[in-house]
Write a protein that holds these residues in place. Structure first.
Motif, PDB file in Angstrom:
ATOM      1  N   VAL A 109     -40.424 -10.034  25.228  1.00 26.22           N
ATOM      2  CA  VAL A 109     -40.814 -10.369  26.602  1.00 26.22           C
ATOM      3  C   VAL A 109     -41.991 -11.338  26.552  1.00 26.22           C
ATOM      4  O   VAL A 109     -42.937 -11.150  25.794  1.00 26.22           O
ATOM      5  N   LYS A 110     -41.927 -12.378  27.376  1.00 22.96           N
ATOM      6  CA  LYS A 110     -42.949 -13.429  27.338  1.00 22.96           C
ATOM      7  C   LYS A 110     -44.111 -13.168  28.289  1.00 22.96           C
ATOM      8  O   LYS A 110     -45.260 -13.499  27.990  1.00 22.96           O
ATOM      9  N   HIS A 111     -43.804 -12.621  29.470  1.00 23.62           N
ATOM     10  CA  HIS A 111     -44.837 -12.451  30.496  1.00 23.62           C
ATOM     11  C   HIS A 111     -44.778 -11.043  31.067  1.00 23.62           C
ATOM     12  O   HIS A 111     -43.694 -10.505  31.316  1.00 23.62           O
ATOM     13  N   PHE A 112     -45.945 -10.466  31.322  1.00 22.16           N
ATOM     14  CA  PHE A 112     -46.048  -9.084  31.799  1.00 22.16           C
ATOM     15  C   PHE A 112     -47.073  -9.050  32.931  1.00 22.16           C
ATOM     16  O   PHE A 112     -48.236  -9.409  32.733  1.00 22.16           O
ATOM     17  N   ILE A 113     -46.648  -8.631  34.111  1.00 21.88           N
ATOM     18  CA  ILE A 113     -47.552  -8.513  35.263  1.00 21.88           C
ATOM     19  C   ILE A 113     -47.733  -7.035  35.592  1.00 21.88           C
ATOM     20  O   ILE A 113     -46.758  -6.291  35.715  1.00 21.88           O
ATOM     21  N   PHE A 114     -48.978  -6.632  35.710  1.00 24.79           N
ATOM     22  CA  PHE A 114     -49.308  -5.228  35.898  1.00 24.79           C
ATOM     23  C   PHE A 114     -49.966  -4.962  37.242  1.00 24.79           C
ATOM     24  O   PHE A 114     -50.885  -5.666  37.668  1.00 24.79           O
ATOM     25  N   SER A 115     -49.495  -3.918  37.884  1.00 22.19           N
ATOM     26  CA  SER A 115     -50.008  -3.463  39.164  1.00 22.19           C
ATOM     27  C   SER A 115     -51.208  -2.552  38.935  1.00 22.19           C
ATOM     28  O   SER A 115     -51.057  -1.378  38.635  1.00 22.19           O
ATOM     29  N   SER A 116     -52.428  -3.110  39.072  1.00 25.44           N
ATOM     30  CA  SER A 116     -53.632  -2.310  38.886  1.00 25.44           C
ATOM     31  C   SER A 116     -54.238  -1.981  40.255  1.00 25.44           C
ATOM     32  O   SER A 116     -53.556  -2.060  41.282  1.00 25.44           O
ATOM     33  N   THR A 117     -55.506  -1.648  40.274  1.00 23.64           N
ATOM     34  CA  THR A 117     -56.088  -1.089  41.494  1.00 23.64           C
ATOM     35  C   THR A 117     -57.578  -1.379  41.616  1.00 23.64           C
ATOM     36  O   THR A 117     -58.288  -1.519  40.605  1.00 23.64           O
ATOM     37  N   ALA A 118     -58.042  -1.411  42.847  1.00 24.15           N
ATOM     38  CA  ALA A 118     -59.477  -1.547  43.108  1.00 24.15           C
ATOM     39  C   ALA A 118     -60.244  -0.323  42.649  1.00 24.15           C
ATOM     40  O   ALA A 118     -61.473  -0.370  42.506  1.00 24.15           O
ATOM     41  N   ALA A 119     -59.528   0.779  42.383  1.00 25.89           N
ATOM     42  CA  ALA A 119     -60.187   2.004  41.937  1.00 25.89           C
ATOM     43  C   ALA A 119     -60.851   1.845  40.575  1.00 25.89           C
ATOM     44  O   ALA A 119     -61.646   2.692  40.178  1.00 25.89           O
ATOM     45  N   VAL A 120     -60.561   0.762  39.846  1.00 26.16           N
ATOM     46  CA  VAL A 120     -61.231   0.538  38.554  1.00 26.16           C
ATOM     47  C   VAL A 120     -62.722   0.240  38.742  1.00 26.16           C
ATOM     48  O   VAL A 120     -63.504   0.381  37.810  1.00 26.16           O
ATOM     49  N   TYR A 121     -63.121  -0.154  39.957  1.00 23.87           N
ATOM     50  CA  TYR A 121     -64.524  -0.506  40.194  1.00 23.87           C
ATOM     51  C   TYR A 121     -65.390   0.717  40.477  1.00 23.87           C
ATOM     52  O   TYR A 121     -66.588   0.714  40.203  1.00 23.87           O
ATOM     53  N   GLY A 122     -64.813   1.749  41.075  1.00 22.54           N
ATOM     54  CA  GLY A 122     -65.582   2.944  41.386  1.00 22.54           C
ATOM     55  C   GLY A 122     -66.527   2.742  42.545  1.00 22.54           C
ATOM     56  O   GLY A 122     -66.234   2.012  43.499  1.00 22.54           O
ATOM     57  N   MET A 123     -67.697   3.354  42.468  1.00 24.33           N
ATOM     58  CA  MET A 123     -68.689   3.279  43.540  1.00 24.33           C
ATOM     59  C   MET A 123     -69.461   1.969  43.417  1.00 24.33           C
ATOM     60  O   MET A 123     -70.283   1.798  42.515  1.00 24.33           O
ATOM     61  N   THR A 124     -69.195   1.043  44.311  1.00 28.25           N
ATOM     62  CA  THR A 124     -69.767  -0.296  44.190  1.00 28.25           C
ATOM     63  C   THR A 124     -70.813  -0.612  45.255  1.00 28.25           C
ATOM     64  O   THR A 124     -71.372  -1.701  45.262  1.00 28.25           O
TER      65      THR A 124
END
Length: 328
Positions: A109-124
Motif C-alpha cells: 500500500v502506498k498511501h495511508f490516511i488515518f482518522s485521528s482526533t482532537a482528543a490527542v491534545y487533552g486539556m488545552t
C-alpha cells in the motif's frame, strides 16, 4: 487500483465512500458491522465484512482488489466509555491499527490516511490549538489514537509509504443530498442527541457539567460538517498521490460553540422547546477544544462550504427524520 475504506459502513466512513464513488474511484469497504450498517454503504462500493485487525484477511483483501490506498476510520470513539473500558479502546484502536498498518506495508500500500482526533491534545485551555500544540490526551481514547499516529510516523520512516493524519474536532451533520448520516440509534454526539430529543425519540437530554471555565459554564467544541471533513480527506489523498509529504492536520473551522449554544440552535431549527437537565461533568471531557484550522487550509487549499451551525443542525435533523421514516 482500489481505495480500501475501513469502517466504511459507519457515519464518517460512509460519507468518504460517497465522495470517492462520486469521483469515479473503485472502493472496497471493510467493516465488521458491529456499529456500522450494510445499507449505509453506497451501492457503487463493494462491502467486505471482516475485522481490520485480522492481518491475514486484510492481506487477502489488499491482494485481491489491488489496494494501493487505505483510509482508516474503523475504531471505537466514545470518550467516557474509554475511561471505563480502556482495554477495549487499546484493542479496537491501537492494536487493530497496528495490524492493519503491517498488512498495508506487506501488501505494498502506498498511501495511508488515518482518522485521528482532537482528543490527542487533552486539556488545552480556551485558546485554539495548532498542530504543534503539546499532546497530552486525557482519556484512553485520545491515547489510543495518538499511539497510532506515532506508529504511522515510525513506519513511514522505515518503509515506502506516505500517510496523512487528520485530527477531527466535533463532526456533525449529514450528507446534504440525504444519502447518509449518523445512524447509530444511541450515539452520544451532542447534535444527534439534541435532534432526537427534539423529535421525541428521547424524553430529555443532559448537559454534563455547567461549571467549566467557559463563557457560559458548558463545554466548548469546534463543530465541523461531515461533508467538509470528508473533502479534506479527498484533498489529502490527492496531495499524497501527487508526491506530497506526509501530513498531520487539524480539521476544524476555527470557532467553538458551547453545549448550551448548540442546544439553543437545535431548539430554534426544530421549533421544539425540549427538556434539558443539568448533570455533573463526565470523566475525560476538556472544557474547550477548538483549532485554528489554518494549516489544513494552507497545505490542501481546503475551503469549507458548510461552516454554519444552523446548517449543520438542519442536515442532522433532516437525517433523523429520514431514519424515523426508514425504521417504521
Amino acid at each position: 487500483m482500489t481505495v480500501l475504506v475501513t469502517g466504511g459502513a459507519g457515519y464518517i466512513g460512509s460519507h468518504m465512500v460517497l465522495r470517492l464513488a462520486d469521483a469515479g474511484e473503485k472502493v472496497v469497504v471493510l467493516d465488521n458491522l458491529v456499529t456500522g450498517f450494510d445499507w449505509a454503504v453506497d451501492h457503487r462500493a463493494q462491502l467486505v465484512e471482516g475485522n481490520a485487525g485480522d492481518m491475514d484477511f486484510v492481506g487477502e483483501v489488499i491482494a485481491k482488489h489491488d489496494v494501493k490506498e487505505i483510509v482508516h476510520f474503523a475504531g471505537s470513539i466514545v470518550v467516557p466509555e474509554s475511561v471505563e473500558n480502556p482495554l477495549k479502546y487499546y484493542a479496537n484502536n491501537t492494536a487493530t491499527s497496528r495490524n492493519l498498518i503491517e498488512a498495508a506495508v506487506k501488501g505494498g500500500v502506498k498511501h495511508f490516511i488515518f482518522s485521528s482526533t482532537a482528543a490527542v491534545y487533552g486539556m488545552t485551555g480556551l485558546a485554539p490549538v495548532v498542530e504543534d500544540t503539546p499532546l497530552q490526551p486525557m482519556s484512553p481514547y485520545g491515547r489510543s489514537k495518538l499511539m497510532t499516529e506515532w506508529m504511522l510516523a515510525d513506519v513511514a520512516a522505515a518503509h515506502p509509504v506516505t500517510y496523512g493524519v487528520l485530527r477531527y474536532f466535533n463532526v456533525a451533520g449529514a450528507d446534504p443530498a440525504g444519502r447518509s448520516g449518523q445512524s447509530t440509534p444511541m450515539a452520544t454526539h451532542l447534535i444527534k442527541v439534541a435532534c432526537q430529543t427534539a423529535l421525541g425519540q428521547r424524553e430529555k437530554m443532559s448537559i454534563f457539567g455547567t461549571d467549566y471555565e467557559t463563557p457560559d459554564g458548558t463545554c466548548v467544541r469546534d463543530y465541523i460538517h461531515v461533508t467538509d471533513l470528508i473533502e479534506a480527506h479527498a484533498l489529502l489523498l490527492e496531495h499524497l498521490r501527487k508526491g506530497g509529504a506526509s501530513q498531520t492536520l487539524n480539521c476544524a473551522y476555527g470557532r467553538g460553540y458551547s453545549v448550551r449554544e448548540v442546544i439553543d440552535t437545535v431548539k430554534a431549527v426544530s421549533g421544539v422547546d425540549f427538556a434539558v437537565e443539568e448533570g455533573p461533568r463526565r470523566a475525560g471531557d476538556p472544557a474547550s477544544i477548538t483549532a485554528t484550522g489554518e494549516k489544513v487550509r494552507k497545505v490542501l487549499d481546503w475551503e469549507p462550504k458548510h461552516d454554519d451551525l444552523t446548517g449543520i443542525v438542519r442536515t442532522a435533523l433532516d437525517w433523523e427524520k429520514h431514519l424515523m421514516r426508514r425504521n417504521r
